[in-house]
Design a protein around this motif. Structure first.
Motif, PDB file in Angstrom:
ATOM      1  N   VAL A  25       6.241  11.002  -3.472  1.00  0.00           N
ATOM      2  CA  VAL A  25       6.031   9.957  -2.470  1.00  0.00           C
ATOM      3  C   VAL A  25       7.223   8.990  -2.455  1.00  0.00           C
ATOM      4  N   LEU A  26       7.667   8.563  -3.633  1.00  0.00           N
ATOM      5  CA  LEU A  26       8.799   7.634  -3.699  1.00  0.00           C
ATOM      6  C   LEU A  26      10.051   8.258  -3.100  1.00  0.00           C
ATOM      7  N   GLY A  27      10.294   9.521  -3.412  1.00  0.00           N
ATOM      8  CA  GLY A  27      11.465  10.211  -2.866  1.00  0.00           C
ATOM      9  C   GLY A  27      11.416  10.303  -1.352  1.00  0.00           C
ATOM     10  N   ILE A  28      10.240  10.600  -0.821  1.00  0.00           N
ATOM     11  CA  ILE A  28      10.081  10.688   0.635  1.00  0.00           C
ATOM     12  C   ILE A  28      10.339   9.328   1.279  1.00  0.00           C
ATOM     13  N   LEU A  29       9.794   8.276   0.694  1.00  0.00           N
ATOM     14  CA  LEU A  29      10.014   6.936   1.271  1.00  0.00           C
ATOM     15  C   LEU A  29      11.487   6.546   1.199  1.00  0.00           C
ATOM     16  N   TRP A  30      12.153   6.835   0.085  1.00  0.00           N
ATOM     17  CA  TRP A  30      13.587   6.541  -0.005  1.00  0.00           C
ATOM     18  C   TRP A  30      14.364   7.317   1.058  1.00  0.00           C
ATOM     19  N   ALA A  31      13.960   8.554   1.313  1.00  0.00           N
ATOM     20  CA  ALA A  31      14.663   9.374   2.302  1.00  0.00           C
ATOM     21  C   ALA A  31      14.534   8.798   3.713  1.00  0.00           C
ATOM     22  N   HIS A  32      13.505   8.020   3.959  1.00  0.00           N
ATOM     23  CA  HIS A  32      13.283   7.464   5.294  1.00  0.00           C
ATOM     24  C   HIS A  32      13.612   5.970   5.385  1.00  0.00           C
ATOM     25  N   THR A  33      14.209   5.431   4.355  1.00  0.00           N
ATOM     26  CA  THR A  33      14.612   4.021   4.346  1.00  0.00           C
ATOM     27  C   THR A  33      15.891   3.837   5.156  1.00  0.00           C
ATOM     28  N   THR A  34      15.964   2.737   5.885  1.00  0.00           N
ATOM     29  CA  THR A  34      17.176   2.389   6.626  1.00  0.00           C
ATOM     30  C   THR A  34      17.780   1.129   6.004  1.00  0.00           C
ATOM     31  N   PRO A  35      19.046   0.854   6.246  1.00  0.00           N
ATOM     32  CA  PRO A  35      19.641  -0.376   5.715  1.00  0.00           C
ATOM     33  C   PRO A  35      18.897  -1.631   6.177  1.00  0.00           C
ATOM     34  N   GLU A  36      18.325  -1.599   7.382  1.00  0.00           N
ATOM     35  CA  GLU A  36      17.601  -2.759   7.901  1.00  0.00           C
ATOM     36  C   GLU A  36      16.339  -3.056   7.097  1.00  0.00           C
ATOM     37  N   ASP A  37      15.806  -2.047   6.415  1.00  0.00           N
ATOM     38  CA  ASP A  37      14.612  -2.266   5.592  1.00  0.00           C
ATOM     39  C   ASP A  37      14.918  -3.215   4.437  1.00  0.00           C
ATOM     40  N   GLY A  38      16.107  -3.147   3.882  1.00  0.00           N
ATOM     41  CA  GLY A  38      16.459  -3.997   2.758  1.00  0.00           C
ATOM     42  C   GLY A  38      15.692  -3.645   1.488  1.00  0.00           C
ATOM     43  N   LEU A  39      15.267  -2.388   1.371  1.00  0.00           N
ATOM     44  CA  LEU A  39      14.522  -1.967   0.182  1.00  0.00           C
ATOM     45  C   LEU A  39      15.467  -1.884  -1.006  1.00  0.00           C
ATOM     46  N   GLU A  40      15.094  -2.538  -2.091  1.00  0.00           N
ATOM     47  CA  GLU A  40      15.904  -2.540  -3.308  1.00  0.00           C
ATOM     48  C   GLU A  40      15.306  -1.668  -4.403  1.00  0.00           C
ATOM     49  N   HIS A  41      13.988  -1.642  -4.495  1.00  0.00           N
ATOM     50  CA  HIS A  41      13.318  -0.886  -5.558  1.00  0.00           C
ATOM     51  C   HIS A  41      11.903  -0.574  -5.094  1.00  0.00           C
ATOM     52  N   ILE A  42      11.381   0.556  -5.575  1.00  0.00           N
ATOM     53  CA  ILE A  42      10.005   0.916  -5.267  1.00  0.00           C
ATOM     54  C   ILE A  42       9.427   1.627  -6.484  1.00  0.00           C
ATOM     55  N   SER A  43       8.190   1.294  -6.801  1.00  0.00           N
ATOM     56  CA  SER A  43       7.500   1.973  -7.898  1.00  0.00           C
ATOM     57  C   SER A  43       6.087   2.283  -7.441  1.00  0.00           C
ATOM     58  N   GLY A  44       5.436   3.187  -8.134  1.00  0.00           N
ATOM     59  CA  GLY A  44       4.104   3.574  -7.723  1.00  0.00           C
ATOM     60  C   GLY A  44       3.239   4.019  -8.873  1.00  0.00           C
ATOM     61  N   SER A  45       1.948   4.057  -8.611  1.00  0.00           N
ATOM     62  CA  SER A  45       0.990   4.577  -9.582  1.00  0.00           C
ATOM     63  C   SER A  45      -0.074   5.348  -8.814  1.00  0.00           C
ATOM     64  N   LEU A  46      -0.643   6.324  -9.479  1.00  0.00           N
ATOM     65  CA  LEU A  46      -1.595   7.214  -8.851  1.00  0.00           C
ATOM     66  C   LEU A  46      -3.020   6.835  -9.223  1.00  0.00           C
ATOM     67  N   GLU A  47      -3.856   6.739  -8.211  1.00  0.00           N
ATOM     68  CA  GLU A  47      -5.286   6.521  -8.391  1.00  0.00           C
ATOM     69  C   GLU A  47      -5.993   7.741  -7.799  1.00  0.00           C
ATOM     70  N   SER A  48      -7.281   7.861  -8.024  1.00  0.00           N
ATOM     71  CA  SER A  48      -7.989   9.049  -7.570  1.00  0.00           C
ATOM     72  C   SER A  48      -7.991   9.221  -6.051  1.00  0.00           C
ATOM     73  N   ASP A  49      -7.935   8.125  -5.306  1.00  0.00           N
ATOM     74  CA  ASP A  49      -8.005   8.210  -3.848  1.00  0.00           C
ATOM     75  C   ASP A  49      -6.775   7.675  -3.122  1.00  0.00           C
ATOM     76  N   ARG A  50      -5.729   7.331  -3.889  1.00  0.00           N
ATOM     77  CA  ARG A  50      -4.567   6.717  -3.239  1.00  0.00           C
ATOM     78  C   ARG A  50      -3.356   6.696  -4.181  1.00  0.00           C
ATOM     79  N   VAL A  51      -2.213   6.367  -3.588  1.00  0.00           N
ATOM     80  CA  VAL A  51      -1.007   6.031  -4.337  1.00  0.00           C
ATOM     81  C   VAL A  51      -0.733   4.565  -4.069  1.00  0.00           C
ATOM     82  N   ASP A  52      -0.706   3.760  -5.125  1.00  0.00           N
ATOM     83  CA  ASP A  52      -0.383   2.339  -5.008  1.00  0.00           C
ATOM     84  C   ASP A  52       1.120   2.170  -5.136  1.00  0.00           C
ATOM     85  N   LEU A  53       1.679   1.300  -4.315  1.00  0.00           N
ATOM     86  CA  LEU A  53       3.127   1.104  -4.270  1.00  0.00           C
ATOM     87  C   LEU A  53       3.485  -0.365  -4.409  1.00  0.00           C
TER      88      LEU A  53
END
Length: 111
Positions: A25-53
């Motif tokens: 999931v993190l790799g996919i989001l990084w692949a779709h990030t644009t410079p305008e997003d200003g994303l610096e870091h992303i982390s996540g954890s897995l739950e039974s019904d979701r991925v928390d970011l």
């Protein structure tokens, strides 16, 4: 720097894959990030019904009237990733408020 907590909810019929799901999931989001997003870091954890970011964004330039806040940028990134990634589209429900891709969009994921 601004931090946004958000989640991608798994489709009810899709079981968690656990091994590597968060990294994918993190790799996919990084692949779709644009410079305008200003994303610096992303982390996540897995739950039974979701991925928390946790998404960390550069603070918007207060002198720029076109600058969007971190909540808008996080929502835009999730929607963009979900629309363009067959994996995210297949495994997760659309993010809240995300528009559906046009029917003639060649990147539209097959459900």
């Amino acid at each position: 720097m601004d931090c946004v907590y958000t989640s991608l909810r798994r489709r009810p019929e899709v079981p968690p894959t656990w091994a590597g799901e968060v990294a994918e999931v993190l790799g996919i989001l990084w692949a779709h990030t644009t410079p305008e997003d200003g994303l610096e870091h992303i982390s996540g954890s897995l739950e039974s019904d979701r991925v928390d970011l946790l998404m960390y964004f550069l603070s918007p330039d207060p002198t720029s009237p076109a600058a969007h806040g971190p909540l808008h940028r996080a929502a835009a990134l999730l929607a963009r990733g979900h629309q363009r990634s067959p994996t995210l589209h297949r495994r997760y429900l659309p993010p809240a408020g995300a528009p559906a891709p046009p029917a003639d969009d060649p990147r539209r994921a097959k459900a």
